[in-house]
Design an enzyme around this catalytic site. Structure first.
Site, PDB file in Angstrom:
ATOM      1  N   ASP A  67       3.334  45.297  44.072  1.00  0.00           N
ATOM      2  CA  ASP A  67       1.832  44.918  43.372  1.00  0.00           C
ATOM      3  C   ASP A  67       0.957  44.160  44.331  1.00  0.00           C
ATOM      4  OD1 ASP A  67       3.540  42.486  43.843  1.00  0.00           O
ATOM      5  OD2 ASP A  67       4.034  42.312  41.912  1.00  0.00           O
ATOM      6  N   ASN A 136       9.350  33.096  34.027  1.00  0.00           N
ATOM      7  CA  ASN A 136       9.619  33.794  32.926  1.00  0.00           C
ATOM      8  C   ASN A 136      10.415  34.787  32.758  1.00  0.00           C
ATOM      9  OD1 ASN A 136       7.666  35.091  34.073  1.00  0.00           O
ATOM     10  ND2 ASN A 136       6.038  34.746  32.906  1.00  0.00           N
ATOM     11  N   HIS A 138       9.562  37.563  34.810  1.00  0.00           N
ATOM     12  CA  HIS A 138       9.216  38.919  35.140  1.00  0.00           C
ATOM     13  C   HIS A 138       9.631  39.568  36.361  1.00  0.00           C
ATOM     14  CE1 HIS A 138       6.005  36.210  37.395  1.00  0.00           C
ATOM     15  NE2 HIS A 138       6.703  37.175  38.484  1.00  0.00           N
ATOM     16  N   GLU A 143       4.814  40.718  33.018  1.00  0.00           N
ATOM     17  CA  GLU A 143       4.962  39.853  32.336  1.00  0.00           C
ATOM     18  C   GLU A 143       5.749  39.851  30.778  1.00  0.00           C
ATOM     19  OE1 GLU A 143       4.464  37.010  33.850  1.00  0.00           O
ATOM     20  OE2 GLU A 143       2.491  36.758  34.564  1.00  0.00           O
TER      21      GLU A 143
END
Length: 253
Positions: A67, A136, A138, A143
């Protein structure tokens, strides 16, 4: 799924580097998927040390990063281009033409995602994908609730991710709100995957990835369905895993 628990963050990096080095020794022209953030730094340091000490050769290796922030130029010290150069690439003999990251400055993110997917395919796909995990759950910048079928795409970062990443910036307001990331489908198409996690703050996410339902609400849970995954943890990140899971773990002293 193999789970390897180590005594420390540094040992986690050693175990991960051993897997990556083994991949390169077996296939010198391996295609590696790489991650950024603080978690894989010890792995990169170990790989660089092995390159320097015994000549681990990266000259035929190709890399694709997961990313990049949207709107951040490659020469920005907060960019993932810059991170990879400083923490890994400049310490090994990889060829610049074999290093690929998504272009966060592209005008058309849909077209950029398609371009990146074609580049990965042109190199034969990813042999070994390295992942971290967010608080979380991810992976990449996928996400919660991102569709499992997604390929490289634009994502809006959750507030939890923005807060977590603010430690790398002067203030939380400086953290970009969007990124371009390999999708879950792209990650799952890799031949082999290793996921790294350290620290008590990652324990809940690790539990969801290993023991929870397979659901887009916990993106890393999809790895339960991958054919070859090694999860490498320090003791704190593994602290919530139940005893039934611990019975199949490999503990490294």
């Amino acid at each position: 799924m193999r789970i390897i628990i180590t005594e420390s963050y540094e040992q986690m990096g050693v175990e991960a580097a051993n897997i990556v080095a083994g991949q390169i020794y077996l296939k010198p022209d391996s295609v590696l998927g790489l991650a950024t953030g603080s978690t894989p730094v010890s792995m990169y340091q170990r790989l660089a040390a092995v390159h320097k000490s015994v000549g681990l050769d990266f000259s035929q290796v190709t890399t694709f990063n997961l990313d990049e922030y949207i709107g951040m130029s490659p020469d920005n010290p907060q960019s993932y281009h810059y991170f990879m150069q400083e923490n890994f690439f400049r310490h090994i003999n990889i060829r610049p033409e074999n290093v690929f990251l998504p272009d966060g400055m592209a005008d058309d993110m849909v077209a950029e995602g398609e371009r990146y997917e074609k580049l990965i395919a042109s190199r034969g796909g990813i042999d070994l994908q390295v992942l971290g995990i967010g608080q979380n759950a991810h992976i990449g910048f996928n996400e919660p609730d991102v569709k499992f079928a997604a390929t490289t795409h634009k994502v809006e970062l959750d507030e939890e991710t923005i807060q977590a990443n603010s430690r790398f910036f002067n203030s939380v307001s400086d953290v970009p709100r969007y990124a371009i990331s390999m999708g879950i489908k792209t990650i799952m198409m890799a031949e082999h995957v290793i996921l790294l996690a350290n620290g008590r703050n990652k324990a809940e996410a690790v539990y969801k990835a290993v023991c929870g339902d397979v659901t887009p609400e916990a993106p890393a849970s999809i790895l339960q369905l991958h054919r070859d995954v090694a999860i490498i943890l320090d003791k704190q990140a593994a602290s919530l895993l139940p005893s039934a899971i611990r019975g199949v773990q490999i503990t490294v002293k």
